[in-house]
Scaffold this active site. Structure first.
Site, PDB file in Angstrom:
ATOM      1  N   GLU A 160     -35.877 -23.472 -66.622  1.00 32.70           N
ATOM      2  CA  GLU A 160     -36.755 -24.628 -66.874  1.00 32.70           C
ATOM      3  C   GLU A 160     -35.959 -25.934 -66.787  1.00 32.70           C
ATOM      4  OE1 GLU A 160     -39.769 -23.958 -66.843  1.00 32.70           O
ATOM      5  OE2 GLU A 160     -39.848 -21.862 -67.459  1.00 32.70           O
ATOM      6  N   ALA A 161     -35.137 -26.024 -65.762  1.00 34.48           N
ATOM      7  CA  ALA A 161     -34.194 -27.150 -65.630  1.00 34.48           C
ATOM      8  C   ALA A 161     -34.895 -28.501 -65.508  1.00 34.48           C
ATOM      9  CB  ALA A 161     -33.305 -26.920 -64.410  1.00 34.48           C
TER      10      ALA A 161
END
Ligand SMILES: Nc1ncnc2c1ncn2[C@@H]1O[C@H](COP(=O)(O)OP(=O)(O)O)[C@@H](O)[C@H]1O
Ligand SMILES: Cc1cn([C@H]2C[C@H](O)[C@@H](COP(=O)(O)O)O2)c(=O)[nH]c1=O
Ligand SMILES: [Zn+2]
Length: 277
Positions: A160-161
Site C-alpha cells: 500500500e505504498a
C-alpha cells in the site's frame, strides 16, 4: 455507500476465499509459529540479537547473526504497480518468501490507513497473509522496529505504498545508504487514473518496475485501471470489491460515464430534497 455500477457477469474464478483470513489473528499466534501460506511455510521469528517491536520474518535465525548489511551500499529497489486485484500483494509476498528461502531477514510494512484486515498482517484479496508492522509514516520504522534490529535487516517489503508520503526518502536512504533490498507494492494510479501518492516518484530510484494487470470485470481482458463504483470523490477511500473493480481501457471510459451520470442524478436528488425542507 451504494455501488453505482455492477459487472454484467459473476466472478466465480476470482472470488475471495475469506475463510483463509483470520481477522482476529493476534501477534502471539502470528509470531514464533509456523504458518501455512498456500503450501508455503513462513517462520516468524524475533531476532536474537535485538528485540524489534514488530515481527521479523526469517527462515533461519542464524542469518540474523551475519554482518549487518548497513555498511554496504549494494541495496536494491523493486517496484510492483498496477490496478487493484492485479496481484501486487501476492507478488510482494512471494518475493518476500523467496528472500527468506535465501536466508535473508525480512520485515514487512504496510500503511496503517488500510484497516481492511486488521493492522498486524498484509493480506491479499484471496486471503494469503504475512505479519507486518502498520505505520503512519516510513520515517518512524527504524525507531519503532528498533535501530539494532533494523541494522540486521536485509529486505524490507512495503505494501500500500501509495499511502506513504515519505516513500521516496525512505527508499533512497534504505537502499543507497543502508544497503537494504526494498520491495515496494502500490497503486500507480487512483480511481481517476491520476498519479497516486509518491509511487511514481520512486521509479527513477528503482532497479526494476513491474506493472501487473488484473482482469476486466466486464469483458475479461487485461485490466490496467481501477474503477470506483460509488459516488465518493475523495482520493483516499479504503475498500475492496464493494467499492472498486478492475477494468480495461474501454470499460474504464464507459464505466466512468455511467458512474458520473449516476453521481449527477444523486446530487440533483439531494439538492431537490434539500429545497423541500
Ligand atoms: N474483482 C475481484 N474481486 C475480488 N478478488 C479478486 C478480483 N479480481 C481478482 N481477485 C483476486 O485477487 C487476487 C490478487 O490479490 P492481491 O494480490 O491482493 O491484489 P492487489 O494487491 O493487486 O490488489 C487474485 O489472484 C484473485 O484471486
Ligand atoms: C483506486 C483507489 C484505491 N484506494 C484504496 C482502496 C484500497 O484500500 C487500496 C488499494 O488496495 P489494493 O491492495 O491495491 O487492492 O487503496 C484509494 O484509496 N483510492 C483510490 O482511488
Ligand atoms: Zn473490459
Amino acid at each position: 455507500m451504494k455501488a453505482l455500477i455492477a459487472p454484467p457477469f459473476s466472478l466465480t474464478p476470482m472470488s475471495l476465499n475469506l475463510s483463509k483470513i483470520s481477522p482476529l489473528a493476534s501477534k502471539s499466534n502470528l509470531c514464533n509459529s509456523t504458518k501455512n501460506v498456500q503450501n508455503l511455510k513462513f517462520f516468524c521469528t524475533k531476532p536474537i540479537m535485538a528485540s524489534p517491536r514488530f515481527p521479523v520474518v526469517s527462515l533461519q535465525n542464524r542469518y540474523l547473526h551475519t554482518e549487518p548489511s548497513s555498511s554496504s551500499s549494494s541495496g536494491e529497489i523493486h517496484v510492483i504497480v498496477g490496478p487493484m486485484f492485479a496481484g501486487k500483494t501476492t507478488t510482494l509476498l512471494r518475493s518476500i518468501q523467496a528472500e527468506t528461502e535465501k536466508g535473508r531477514s525480512v520485515a514487512m510494512i504496510k500503511s496503517n490507513k488500510d484497516t481492511r484486515y486488521g493492522l498486524d498482517s498484509v493480506v491479499t484479496h484471496d486471503g494469503v497473509k504475512l505479519p507486518c508492522c502498520a505505520l503512519a509514516s516510513l520515517s518512524s520504522f527504524r525507531q519503532k522496529f528498533g535501530p539494532d534490529a533494523y541494522d540486521q535487516l536485509d529486505v524490507i517489503g512495503i505494501d500500500e505504498a501509495q499511502f506513504f508520503e515519505d516513500l521516496y526518502d525512505f527508499c533512497r536512504e534504505a537502499a543507497d545508504h543502508d544497503g537494504k533490498t526494498v520491495i515496494v507494492a502500490g497503486l500507480d494510479g487512483d480511481y481517476l487514473r491520476r498519479s497516486f501518492g509518491s509511487v511514481l516518484d520512486i521509479i527513477p530510484l528503482a532497479d526494476s518496475v513491474t506493472k501487473l494487470t488484473a482482469r476486466c470485470e466486464f469483458c475479461g481482458k487485461h485490466a490496467y485501471f481501477t474503477l470506483r463504483k460509488t459516488e465518493e470523490t475523495q482520493t483516499e477511500l479504503i475498500g475492496g470489491s464493494d467499492i472498486y473493480m478492475p477494468v480495461c481501457r474501454q470499460h474504464y471510459v464507459s464505466g466512468q460515464v455511467v458512474v458520473e451520470a449516476a453521481r449527477i442524478v444523486l446530487e440533483s436528488q439531494k439538492a431537490q430534497c434539500g429545497s423541500y425542507l
